[in-house]
Design a protein around this motif. Structure first.
Motif, mmCIF file in Angstrom:
data_model
loop_
_atom_site.group_PDB
_atom_site.id
_atom_site.type_symbol
_atom_site.label_atom_id
_atom_site.label_comp_id
_atom_site.label_asym_id
_atom_site.label_seq_id
_atom_site.Cartn_x
_atom_site.Cartn_y
_atom_site.Cartn_z
ATOM 1 N N PHE A 34 -2.079 3.418 -13.179
ATOM 2 C CA PHE A 34 -2.105 3.312 -11.715
ATOM 3 C C PHE A 34 -3.503 3.606 -11.165
ATOM 4 O O PHE A 34 -3.907 3.034 -10.162
ATOM 5 N N ASP A 35 -4.223 4.488 -11.843
ATOM 6 C CA ASP A 35 -5.570 4.815 -11.374
ATOM 7 C C ASP A 35 -6.548 3.659 -11.552
ATOM 8 O O ASP A 35 -7.641 3.671 -11.003
ATOM 9 N N ILE B 36 -5.619 0.405 -11.032
ATOM 10 C CA ILE B 36 -4.937 -0.760 -10.469
ATOM 11 C C ILE B 36 -5.962 -1.711 -9.835
ATOM 12 O O ILE B 36 -6.925 -1.274 -9.204
ATOM 13 N N LEU C 292 -3.072 -3.554 -5.582
ATOM 14 C CA LEU C 292 -3.056 -2.442 -4.609
ATOM 15 C C LEU C 292 -2.528 -2.923 -3.253
ATOM 16 O O LEU C 292 -1.809 -2.210 -2.562
ATOM 17 N N TYR D 199 6.367 0.296 -2.526
ATOM 18 C CA TYR D 199 6.873 1.594 -2.068
ATOM 19 C C TYR D 199 8.189 1.430 -1.313
ATOM 20 O O TYR D 199 9.151 2.169 -1.525
ATOM 21 N N LYS E 66 11.440 3.444 -2.859
ATOM 22 C CA LYS E 66 11.842 4.728 -2.271
ATOM 23 C C LYS E 66 13.355 4.876 -2.213
ATOM 24 O O LYS E 66 13.863 5.987 -2.254
ATOM 25 N N PRO F 82 4.691 9.627 -3.406
ATOM 26 C CA PRO F 82 3.825 10.162 -2.331
ATOM 27 C C PRO F 82 2.475 9.447 -2.267
ATOM 28 O O PRO F 82 1.978 9.147 -1.188
ATOM 29 N N LYS F 83 1.902 9.166 -3.426
ATOM 30 C CA LYS F 83 0.607 8.490 -3.416
ATOM 31 C C LYS F 83 0.755 7.063 -2.868
ATOM 32 O O LYS F 83 -0.079 6.570 -2.121
ATOM 33 N N ARG G 94 3.038 6.102 -0.775
ATOM 34 C CA ARG G 94 3.270 6.202 0.668
ATOM 35 C C ARG G 94 1.932 6.392 1.379
ATOM 36 O O ARG G 94 1.711 5.888 2.474
ATOM 37 N N GLY G 95 1.024 7.120 0.747
ATOM 38 C CA GLY G 95 -0.302 7.308 1.335
ATOM 39 C C GLY G 95 -1.032 5.973 1.478
ATOM 40 O O GLY G 95 -1.686 5.708 2.489
ATOM 41 N N ILE G 96 -0.915 5.139 0.470
ATOM 42 C CA ILE G 96 -1.560 3.820 0.532
ATOM 43 C C ILE G 96 -0.960 3.007 1.676
ATOM 44 O O ILE G 96 -1.660 2.347 2.448
ATOM 45 N N TYR G 97 0.358 3.086 1.780
ATOM 46 C CA TYR G 97 1.084 2.397 2.853
ATOM 47 C C TYR G 97 0.599 2.906 4.225
ATOM 48 O O TYR G 97 0.285 2.125 5.130
ATOM 49 N N LYS G 98 0.483 4.241 4.353
ATOM 50 C CA LYS G 98 0.040 4.811 5.632
ATOM 51 C C LYS G 98 -1.382 4.369 5.959
ATOM 52 O O LYS G 98 -1.709 4.060 7.095
ATOM 53 N N LYS G 99 -2.215 4.327 4.931
ATOM 54 C CA LYS G 99 -3.601 3.949 5.185
ATOM 55 C C LYS G 99 -3.669 2.507 5.672
ATOM 56 O O LYS G 99 -4.424 2.180 6.593
#
Lengths: 150, 709
Positions: free
Chosen positions: B46-47, B49, B54, B61, B65, B75-76, B78-83
């Motif tokens: 994943f690191d 990707i 991405l 997600y 979920k 959580p990571k 979801r962070g990408i989604y939020k960004k």
């Protein structure tokens, strides 16, 4: 000001729920805020037309905990929201919902313990947009930066 | 100058296996998500990707979920989604004032590309990431629009004067303006490949109202939006684009009923994108089970062959290649040219894509053109005319025209039955016009993602032919298989897959496209254009102890064209190594073995040519053995290409089954195409039975056609 009703500072402020986290963005400043569950509950009450007193009463009735602590926490959060321009103090209008009608669990139901509301603030929009959401963040994900990332 | 390693990636047009798996997580059935996610996570770090993958993470997600709620990466993700949600919100907010400026001054505009897609991702702007806000305006409004926005604080990127902007309206399709972190792309043509005067007429004519952040905007109608997203997406890049796939799926799901397919066909044909669109729709159908109407794809594929007729044969016979660049095939020409040049640039340590390289270089080293110029002249045999843009663009920039000297390509003649060897002594090098190495003692390597063979078939053009190859591939250590798509006259014919067992070489055959069979001889002169599209090339020096720095794909030993081998009703066909069954094998099979021929992929195809046309129904009797270790059954789906009718059955031992095949072209057609889909191919290695890595499904032992009448 704290005795007023409140409304979200639209259209400059937008809000979105990401599961158990509410995200609020002040588009005017580019600031990004994250609210925990308690904060989200209080924000919902304000949006529904609550005053500081009624919001505080609601939280006291629906949670266990020291009344003074809850009252102070609600007050502090509302002050923060006002300071950040996320809500505006307004006169009550008929279009506002009657928050008093919000269901209060009866005494028989087990009330959750009160946890303080937290409003996390991220201010540097450019930095946030440049932050790598895979490598530069901690396990909770963007925008929480890894302690050792530059 | 240090070269960014990203430039050294092999360009690609289609998703690789892992990207496809991710797409299937987003678009496939709920019940398949856990296993696909597990497979993807096992194979992909994943690191590390890739960027196109991405971009899909918010949608991954959303699916995971609820279906895989305890996934630690959620959580990571979801962070990408939020960004992505945050970035889009800031983009819209920062752009709206510019749009209001245009509105206030009576300049018509509409949102295209990503913003035009948002309506098909209802209620969630975080699911569709975008870099910039793309708008389409009328060309005659460009100067005024730019003046207004510059007055509002926007700046052209790169900086351009008014003269440059004026010049650019004739040779470019869009201009970028930026303010702080936000970028608006102003298009006056929606596609860089088509700058014709009336290119945008239908987009404007059929535009529709939409809402964005409580404001009225306009966007293309679903028909034009689907067309644009597919054309933007199906292109060769350092890494294949993926978003267009999800865009197409979302649009078809949300607004499929509103698409005017005839209008879309008209766009594709009139604007010369039939080839691209047919490839895109074929990929959606074959790899993701996303269907567009069959008649649309048929017409696109037919049209593709005809377009080929007009744009290749004339220049080859009469005109110099420069004329080709003014022809509708220019985009194809440019791509081929670029891929052909790639290896030279790589060996010189320069970025892989010469067009990108030139753009890159022009921006940073304008004062020393000679090394690049000499390199281009020597390596590509082209002439260069420098076009100083000092007056137009400022002293930092120079442009250049690349022009091949007048050249004719003579397509060599190949007679039926003749074996063409791609060896040092064979004539194969005359056919290998682009993307191939110099011939080696036994074979010739494809060294480009797009390697091309061209020849004229000296035979009755109305006869049915098949072309046979013996080919292998470079498979470096640690890579389990490589694949290549084979196109004949623009029509995708097969996907060849080489595992360890077949990398040394396998025999494969294909019938020539049906569209050619009925063409008048004068249209094509039986010109056969075969393109090998390698999904990935590997460099031996990067994977093993080798000094060979070339990027290698498929290796071709020989080719042989012959009239189709026909079969008769009731004559059994033997698929053992002693039988003639190999003449009817398409893609997805191993080499025949003493007991029969194994499928080695999830799909395997057969083409049967009868010695006469047949009636409305014919039956196929198949003797099959499943690869079903430990008593398991193997689920097989047989698809008849003529009707797409499916027959599914479970096999647990050698069985003979009879399947009826309908023939819509009763009395006129004598071709039968059959596809086997294997539910769970598995290798003997995975089962602990042997070291055989092939993913086996069923063994075809014998086949017989039966006329039920």
């Amino acid at each position: 000001m704290l005795a007023s009703h409140y409304q979200i500072n639209r259209p400059f402020v937008i809000r979105e729920s990401f599961d158990d986290e509410d995200v609020i963005v002040n588009l005017d400043t580019g600031s990004y805020f994250s609210l925990n569950k308690t904060g989200t509950k209080i924000f919902n009450l304000l949006e529904a037309g609550a005053t500081i007193d009624s919001a505080s009463d609601h939280m006291i009735q629906t949670h266990t905990g020291d009344v003074a602590v809850i009252d102070l926490a609600v007050c502090n959060l509302i002050e923060q929201l006002l300071t950040e321009g996320l809500i505006l103090a307004v006169e009550r209008t008929e279009s506002m919902d009657n928050h008093d009608a919000a269901p209060i669990p009866d005494d028989a139901e087990e009330k959750p313990a009160f946890t303080p509301p937290i409003l996390e603030k991220y201010t540097d929009m450019q930095e946030m947009l440049l932050l790598d959401p895979v490598h530069d963040v901690d396990d909770s994900g963007w925008p929480a930066r890894k302690p050792d990332s530059v | 100058m240090p070269i960014d390693s990203q430039y050294l990636k092999t360009p690609s047009c289609w998703p690789d296996e892992d990207q496809l798996r991710l797409l299937k997580i987003v678009l496939g059935r709920d019940e398949d998500v856990p296993s696909r996610w597990h497979d993807w996570k096992t194979r992909v770090d994943f690191d590390a990707i890739d960027y196109p993958s991405l971009q899909l993470i918010p949608q991954v997600y959303r699916r995971l979920k609820t279906i895989v709620p305890h996934e630690p990466l959620l959580p990571k993700m979801r962070g990408i989604y939020k960004k992505m949600w945050f970035a889009n919100q800031m983009l819209f907010n920062n752009t709206i004032p510019a749009m209001e400026t245009l509105n206030a001054n009576g300049i018509d505009w509409m949102a295209i590309k990503g913003v035009g897609m948002l309506r098909y991702y209802p209620g969630d702007v975080g699911l569709r990431p975008m870099h910039d806000f793309d708008i389409l305006i009328n060309k005659h409004d460009l100067e005024q629009a730019v003046d207004l926005l510059i007055a509002d604080g926007w700046r052209a990127t790169p900086p351009l004067g008014r003269n440059a902007i004026r010049l650019g309206t004739h040779s470019e399709h869009a201009l970028s303006l930026a303010r702080t972190t936000t970028c608006i792309d102003i298009h006056w043509h929606s596609l860089h490949q088509d700058l014709s005067a009336d290119s945008e007429s239908d987009i404007w004519k059929y535009r529709q109202p939409d809402r964005l952040i409580d404001r009225n905007i306009e966007v293309p109608a679903p028909t034009e939006q689907l067309f644009l997203m597919c054309i933007h997406g199906v292109r060769w890049e350092d890494t294949a684009k993926l978003l267009w796939v999800v865009d197409a799926a979302m649009l078809l799901e949300q607004a499929g009923d509103e698409i005017d397919w005839d209008r879309l066909l008209d766009h594709a044909v009139r604007r010369h994108f039939a080839c691209v669109l047919a490839s895109g729709f074929t990929f959606l159908r074959d790899d993701l089970d996303i269907h567009t109407p069959a008649y649309v794809l048929n017409r696109l594929q037919t049209r593709r062959a005809m377009t080929f007729d007009s744009f290749i044969s004339e220049p080859l016979e009469h005109l110099e290649l420069e004329a080709l660049s003014r022809h509708p095939g220019v985009r194809t020409r440019s791509q081929r040219f670029a891929s052909d040049a790639m290896r030279h640039w790589r060996s010189a340590g320069l970025p892989s894509n010469p067009w990108q390289a030139l753009k890159h270089w022009v921006m940073i080293t304008p004062d020393d053109p000679k090394p690049i110029e000499a390199g281009l002249r020597a390596l590509l045999r082209i002439s260069i005319k420098w076009w100083p843009l000092k007056h137009a663009l400022g002293s930092r920039y120079q442009g250049l025209f690349l022009r091949r000297p007048p050249t004719f390509i003579k397509a060599p003649l190949v007679r039926p039955g003749e074996v063409v060897h791609f060896t040092k002594t064979g004539i194969g090098s005359e056919l290998a016009i682009e993307g191939w190495s110099a011939a080696e003692p036994d074979f010739t390597w494809s060294e480009s993602c797009h390697a091309r063979l061209l020849f004229k078939l000296e035979d009755d053009p109305l006869a049915c032919h098949q072309v046979k190859f013996f080919a292998g591939a470079y498979l470096p250590p640690g890579i389990r298989h490589v694949s290549a798509d084979i196109l004949i006259n623009g029509v995708p014919m097969a996907r060849w897959r080489f595992g360890r067992d077949l990398a040394h070489g396998m025999e494969r055959q294909m019938s020539l496209p049906a569209q050619l069979q009925g063409a008048k001889p004068s249209q094509t002169g039986s010109l056969i254009d075969i393109v090998v599209q390698n999904a990935k090339l590997y460099c031996p020096a990067q994977h093993e102890n080798s000094s060979d720095h070339r990027f290698l794909g498929l290796k071709l030993y020989w080719m042989h064209v012959e009239r189709n081998q026909t079969i008769s009703i009731d004559d059994p066909i033997d698929f053992t190594s002693k039988g003639e069954g190999k003449h009817h094998l398409g893609s997805g099979w191993s080499n025949p073995e003493p007991a029969g021929t194994w499928t080695v992929d999830e799909r395997a195809r057969l083409r049967l040519t009868l010695d006469r046309s047949f009636g409305p129904t014919i039956a196929v009797e198949l003797t099959l053995t499943p690869f079903a270790p430990s008593g398991h059954t193997q689920m097989i789906t047989l698809v008849a290409a003529s009707t797409r009718r499916r027959f599914t059955f479970d096999l647990h031992q050698l069985e003979t089954i009879v399947v009826p095949i309908d023939n819509p072209a009763s009395g006129t057609d004598n071709e039968i195409d059959i596809e086997f889909r294997i539910a769970e191919p598995i290798s003997p290695l995975e089962c602990g039975l042997s070291t055989d890595e092939r993913r086996l499904g069923l063994m075809l032992n014998r086949l017989r056609l039966i006329d039920p009448t």
